[in-house]
Design a protein around this motif. Sequence first.
Motif, PDB file in Angstrom:
ATOM      1  N   MET A   1       0.896  -1.349  -0.009  1.00  0.00           N
ATOM      2  CA  MET A   1       0.024  -0.159   0.053  1.00  0.00           C
ATOM      3  C   MET A   1       0.878   1.317  -0.006  1.00  0.00           C
ATOM      4  O   MET A   1       0.548   2.380  -0.786  1.00  0.00           O
ATOM      5  CB  MET A   1      -0.824   0.053   1.253  1.00  0.00           C
ATOM      6  CG  MET A   1      -1.741  -1.226   1.332  1.00  0.00           C
ATOM      7  SD  MET A   1      -3.329  -1.026   0.231  1.00  0.00           S
ATOM      8  CE  MET A   1      -4.359   0.216   1.098  1.00  0.00           C
ATOM      9  N   THR A   2       1.855   1.117   0.949  1.00  0.00           N
ATOM     10  CA  THR A   2       2.679   2.337   0.862  1.00  0.00           C
ATOM     11  C   THR A   2       3.516   2.566  -0.437  1.00  0.00           C
ATOM     12  O   THR A   2       3.742   3.903  -1.106  1.00  0.00           O
ATOM     13  CB  THR A   2       3.848   2.199   2.061  1.00  0.00           C
ATOM     14  OG1 THR A   2       3.058   2.040   3.081  1.00  0.00           O
ATOM     15  CG2 THR A   2       4.721   3.546   2.097  1.00  0.00           C
TER      16      THR A   2
ATOM     17  N   PHE B   1      -1.023   4.607  -1.685  1.00  0.00           N
ATOM     18  CA  PHE B   1      -2.457   4.294  -1.008  1.00  0.00           C
ATOM     19  C   PHE B   1      -2.412   4.675   0.624  1.00  0.00           C
ATOM     20  O   PHE B   1      -1.675   3.851   1.216  1.00  0.00           O
ATOM     21  CB  PHE B   1      -3.079   2.917  -1.346  1.00  0.00           C
ATOM     22  CG  PHE B   1      -2.772   2.717  -2.909  1.00  0.00           C
ATOM     23  CD1 PHE B   1      -3.050   3.510  -3.822  1.00  0.00           C
ATOM     24  CD2 PHE B   1      -2.928   1.331  -3.233  1.00  0.00           C
ATOM     25  CE1 PHE B   1      -3.289   3.213  -5.055  1.00  0.00           C
ATOM     26  CE2 PHE B   1      -2.886   0.933  -4.477  1.00  0.00           C
ATOM     27  CZ  PHE B   1      -2.989   1.926  -5.404  1.00  0.00           C
TER      28      PHE B   1
ATOM     29  N   TYR C   1      -3.668   3.572   4.027  1.00  0.00           N
ATOM     30  CA  TYR C   1      -4.280   2.374   4.878  1.00  0.00           C
ATOM     31  C   TYR C   1      -4.479   2.823   6.479  1.00  0.00           C
ATOM     32  O   TYR C   1      -3.750   3.477   6.702  1.00  0.00           O
ATOM     33  CB  TYR C   1      -3.466   1.047   4.510  1.00  0.00           C
ATOM     34  CG  TYR C   1      -2.127   1.043   5.213  1.00  0.00           C
ATOM     35  CD1 TYR C   1      -1.963   0.697   6.502  1.00  0.00           C
ATOM     36  CD2 TYR C   1      -1.058   1.686   4.616  1.00  0.00           C
ATOM     37  CE1 TYR C   1      -0.698   0.839   7.070  1.00  0.00           C
ATOM     38  CE2 TYR C   1       0.214   1.891   5.162  1.00  0.00           C
ATOM     39  CZ  TYR C   1       0.407   1.196   6.191  1.00  0.00           C
ATOM     40  OH  TYR C   1       1.671   1.164   6.856  1.00  0.00           O
TER      41      TYR C   1
ATOM     42  N   GLY D   1      -8.301   0.107   3.946  1.00  0.00           N
ATOM     43  CA  GLY D   1      -7.693   1.211   3.162  1.00  0.00           C
ATOM     44  C   GLY D   1      -9.024   1.790   2.200  1.00  0.00           C
ATOM     45  O   GLY D   1     -10.065   0.952   2.069  1.00  0.00           O
TER      46      GLY D   1
ATOM     47  N   TRP E   1     -10.187   2.859  -1.673  1.00  0.00           N
ATOM     48  CA  TRP E   1      -9.941   2.741  -3.056  1.00  0.00           C
ATOM     49  C   TRP E   1     -11.010   3.421  -3.801  1.00  0.00           C
ATOM     50  O   TRP E   1     -11.934   2.731  -3.659  1.00  0.00           O
ATOM     51  CB  TRP E   1      -9.564   1.309  -3.510  1.00  0.00           C
ATOM     52  CG  TRP E   1      -9.152   1.088  -4.953  1.00  0.00           C
ATOM     53  CD1 TRP E   1     -10.479   0.888  -5.604  1.00  0.00           C
ATOM     54  CD2 TRP E   1      -8.369   1.060  -5.645  1.00  0.00           C
ATOM     55  NE1 TRP E   1      -9.755   0.736  -6.813  1.00  0.00           N
ATOM     56  CE2 TRP E   1      -8.263   0.811  -7.029  1.00  0.00           C
ATOM     57  CE3 TRP E   1      -6.774   1.294  -5.263  1.00  0.00           C
ATOM     58  CZ2 TRP E   1      -7.594   0.870  -7.797  1.00  0.00           C
ATOM     59  CZ3 TRP E   1      -5.706   0.980  -6.229  1.00  0.00           C
ATOM     60  CH2 TRP E   1      -6.289   0.798  -7.561  1.00  0.00           C
TER      61      TRP E   1
END
Length: 203
Positions: A74-75, A79, A81, A91, A93
Amino acid sequence: MASFAHRARRWIARRPRAASRAAETRPPSTRRPEQTDDELHDQVAELLARELGVAEPAEDVPTPVSPARIARWMTENQFSYFVDNDGDLGGLWRGRLFYFFLFGEEAEILQVRGQWHREIAIERLEEVLDLCNEWNADRIWPKAYVRVRDNGRVHVVSEVATDLEHGATDSQLSQVLFCGLSTGSMFFDALDERYPDPAGTAP
């Protein structure tokens, strides 16, 4: 990992008598007396490696999936989270809420579960179930279903689950996560078209 030449050397070393007989039957004009057994083994191994090719070890090896790996993904993809009070990783989206769960005795089943950002009245339950069934009949991903809350409101859910018993490489994990997020969003887009937000249209 042992090289192909090394494995070929060991294979040849198991047959010293056959190699000796081959050396004894070689015509005197072509035999090289100064060549030792090890040199002969190396020469044959190099020949086999040149003819068959050498298998290179894979750089990206499957490893167990963990919440830390998902958070790192994610990082890396920028993104946002969070971790909720139950320790579950989630998270956003495209404005929709998704959770990432690991189930099974060895936490080997990865599930990407999304929830549509709007609720539906209980009176529309039957038609929403029909919409989910139509989606599931025509598409592999995501699995679409509904949950009825205690207050009678209906939540629509998307789900992509994958058994990763043998682990996953970074690229495989990325593919599964993108699949869960993108196909879930496609399903929610279809819901948006079916049930447009009154605030988003002219009166």
